[in-house]
Design a protein around this motif. Structure first.
Motif, PDB file in Angstrom:
ATOM      1  N   GLN A 216       0.787  -1.346   0.006  1.00 33.95           N
ATOM      2  CA  GLN A 216      -0.142   0.082   0.074  1.00 33.95           C
ATOM      3  C   GLN A 216       0.702   1.232  -0.013  1.00 33.95           C
ATOM      4  O   GLN A 216       1.757   1.286   0.706  1.00 33.95           O
ATOM      5  CB  GLN A 216      -1.027  -0.007   1.298  1.00 33.95           C
ATOM      6  CG  GLN A 216      -1.927  -1.072   1.075  1.00 33.95           C
ATOM      7  CD  GLN A 216      -2.891  -0.919  -0.105  1.00 33.95           C
ATOM      8  OE1 GLN A 216      -3.558   0.147  -0.204  1.00 33.95           O
ATOM      9  NE2 GLN A 216      -3.086  -1.888  -0.979  1.00 33.95           N
TER      10      GLN A 216
ATOM     11  N   LYS B 142      -6.525   3.502   0.228  1.00 34.69           N
ATOM     12  CA  LYS B 142      -6.196   2.149   0.175  1.00 34.69           C
ATOM     13  C   LYS B 142      -6.624   1.689  -1.366  1.00 34.69           C
ATOM     14  O   LYS B 142      -7.539   2.378  -2.235  1.00 34.69           O
ATOM     15  CB  LYS B 142      -7.134   1.297   0.869  1.00 34.69           C
ATOM     16  CG  LYS B 142      -6.846   1.440   2.403  1.00 34.69           C
ATOM     17  CD  LYS B 142      -5.589   1.043   2.809  1.00 34.69           C
ATOM     18  CE  LYS B 142      -5.288   1.068   4.560  1.00 34.69           C
ATOM     19  NZ  LYS B 142      -3.936   0.785   4.708  1.00 34.69           N
TER      20      LYS B 142
ATOM     21  N   GLU C  53      -7.573  -4.967   2.973  1.00 29.25           N
ATOM     22  CA  GLU C  53      -8.393  -4.946   4.288  1.00 29.25           C
ATOM     23  C   GLU C  53      -9.804  -5.019   3.776  1.00 29.25           C
ATOM     24  O   GLU C  53     -10.797  -4.853   4.616  1.00 29.25           O
ATOM     25  CB  GLU C  53      -7.929  -3.613   4.647  1.00 29.25           C
ATOM     26  CG  GLU C  53      -6.585  -3.800   5.370  1.00 29.25           C
ATOM     27  CD  GLU C  53      -6.233  -2.227   5.841  1.00 29.25           C
ATOM     28  OE1 GLU C  53      -6.870  -1.332   5.665  1.00 29.25           O
ATOM     29  OE2 GLU C  53      -5.066  -1.942   6.372  1.00 29.25           O
ATOM     30  N   SER C  54     -10.117  -5.293   2.614  1.00 28.36           N
ATOM     31  CA  SER C  54     -11.442  -5.396   1.937  1.00 28.36           C
ATOM     32  C   SER C  54     -11.801  -6.732   2.311  1.00 28.36           C
ATOM     33  O   SER C  54     -11.089  -7.702   2.227  1.00 28.36           O
ATOM     34  CB  SER C  54     -11.560  -4.887   0.417  1.00 28.36           C
ATOM     35  OG  SER C  54     -13.023  -5.272   0.245  1.00 28.36           O
ATOM     36  N   LYS C  55     -13.156  -6.868   2.497  1.00 31.24           N
ATOM     37  CA  LYS C  55     -13.702  -8.177   2.523  1.00 31.24           C
ATOM     38  C   LYS C  55     -14.188  -9.114   1.290  1.00 31.24           C
ATOM     39  O   LYS C  55     -14.319 -10.012   1.252  1.00 31.24           O
ATOM     40  CB  LYS C  55     -15.211  -8.050   3.576  1.00 31.24           C
ATOM     41  CG  LYS C  55     -15.019  -7.734   4.756  1.00 31.24           C
ATOM     42  CD  LYS C  55     -16.342  -7.534   5.484  1.00 31.24           C
ATOM     43  CE  LYS C  55     -16.045  -7.298   7.017  1.00 31.24           C
ATOM     44  NZ  LYS C  55     -17.519  -7.232   7.656  1.00 31.24           N
TER      45      LYS C  55
END
Length: 452
Positions: free
Chosen positions: A75, A80, A364-366
């Motif tokens: 990152q 993000k 960090e996303s689902k």
């Protein structure tokens, strides 16, 4: 009444074996305009100084996720963005970045040349997979392995020159417009049990070997008589040669396929019989394939393709990718280790990759699904005169497209042929008033920056 067979003629002629030697010599050097004048598997001298004698292609069908294997995208900035969803670390003296999913391969970082600037023309599996293997994304064309054997023949006349392990479709080993003698031999086609896979129709114990030889001589005498009336029938000539090869393989092939001779520790290192079945990851017994690839390389097979077709992670990306890496990581590491220890890596070009790559996830996303990306992805090469411990090429910060050191499939093909001593623009085949070649009318560029 049949005329004398070739064998009988050689037995009766005073200069028979001298003639045979001359015939073999001519077969090894019979190139005209870049095409072999005689369709056979005799070993031929390369057109250029060769750095490699053979190729092992580790085909990862489905689109390996480059950002989570070899193309580290951390990152950057406050917002993000798509990048690497798994941890990376630098390995070896070269400091190559490799994912935590490939700990065994990472031990061989200093052997690898990672091509992070790969790109292709299309994001459909079938067309890009065809282009990877044949250079053409629409029409049936000879596969890379067939072109290699067409150009160089094979080192061992008792085994096929081109073997494809666990192939998913005939396009990966087809000789297409080349004479059929250059077609690959599939082992484990559409099977789920590689332990039982073999070369069909070569083993029989119904009569002694000497009797089988007499039977074959009789049949071949008739075949040759028939061939004199059909001198331009490449299929007939291929059948004649395949029958001879089949006879010779009766002794060599079963022994090569029998891995019971290998030590328990070797079988464990290769993870033979330990494939996983998770989501898209299917058990192709990849460890057995890699071990067989090593054995075939030692036996002088010119081109060996090893297939693992489970990399199409549209859903459950993290779990499925983890399973695919677990299935292939240790076997590949064992193959590289054995090739190095046995003095074969310098003369064996190992190539890893698939038909394209995949977009990255926002770590960090689902979200856990990905699509296709042909604008930028990763291959790696090892051995065969290629630089070691090198990361070549680059994608943009999100891995969306190649921006530096771009390498198309045509360039990859040209480079592979170059390392084998073949000129991609001179290795041609004439048919229907046209000259065909692996790199097509557009041609390819040898990537000299990665050659040691």
């Amino acid at each position: 009444m049949l005329g004398m067979s070739r064998r009988e003629m050689l037995k009766s002629a005073s200069c028979g074996f001298g003639y045979l030697a001359m015939s073999a010599l001519c077969g090894k050097t019979s190139f005209a305009g870049g095409s072999a004048a005689i369709a056979n598997l005799n070993a031929r001298s390369p057109q250029l100084p060769a750095r490699a004698k053979r190729v092992i292609f580790l085909c990862m069908s489905g689109g390996p996720a480059q950002l989570d294997t070899f193309d580290y995208k951390p990152q950057t900035g406050k917002k993000k963005h798509a990048g690497s969803a798994f941890k990376f670390a630098q390995h070896g003296e070269s400091g190559l970045w490799i994912s935590e999913l490939l700990p065994e391969t990472a031990k061989h970082a200093d052997k690898l040349c990672v091509l992070n600037g790969m790109y292709a023309d299309i994001t459909n599996h079938a067309q890009s997979f065809l282009q990877l293997h044949t250079g053409d994304r629409l029409r049936p064309r000879p596969s890379l392995g067939s072109w290699v054997v067409y150009g160089l023949g094979t080192e061992n006349q008792n085994v096929p020159g081109f073997i494809s392990l666990y192939p998913s479709k005939p396009s990966v080993y087809s000789s297409a417009l080349l004479p059929p003698v250059y077609e690959g031999t599939p082992i484990g086609l559409n099977t789920t049990n590689m332990s039982k896979a073999t070369i069909k129709n070569i083993k029989s114990d119904h009569v002694p070997t000497a009797v089988k030889r007499r039977q074959l001589d009789f049949v071949q005498a008739m075949n040759r008589e028939h061939a004199t009336r059909r001198p331009d029938d490449a299929r007939l000539e291929a059948v004649i040669q395949s029958m001879e090869l089949g006879f010779r393989m009766q002794m060599a092939a079963p022994e090569l396929l029998d891995i019971s001779q290998e030590t328990k520790s070797t079988l464990e290192r290769y993870r033979v019989g330990q494939g996983k079945v998770v989501g898209t990851c299917k058990n192709s017994d990849f460890g057995r394939q890699c071990l067989l690839a090593r054995r075939f390389a030692e036996a002088g097979v010119r081109f060996i393709e090893v297939n693992h077709g489970s990399w199409d992670q549209h859903k459950n990306h993290r779990a499925d990718l983890t399973a695919n890496c677990e299935s292939t990581d240790a076997p590949i590491a064992a193959l590289l280790e054995d090739l190095e220890q046995r003095g074969l890596l310098d003369e064996t070009l190992v190539v890893w990759g698939g038909e394209f790559g995949r977009p990255g996830l926002v770590p960090e996303s689902k979200k856990d699904s990905t699509g296709h990306n042909a604008r930028g992805f990763t291959f790696w090469m090892a051995g065969g005169g290629i630089k070691r411990g090198l990361a070549y090429g680059k994608t943009d910060p999100t891995g969306a497209r190649a921006i530096e050191g771009k390498v198309h499939f045509r360039d990859l093909h040209a480079t592979i042929l170059h390392q084998l001593g073949l000129q991609h623009d001179k290795l041609t085949y004439h048919q229907g008033e046209r000259e065909f070649r692996l790199t097509g009318t557009e041609g390819g560029k040898v990537v000299h920056d990665i050659i040691a």
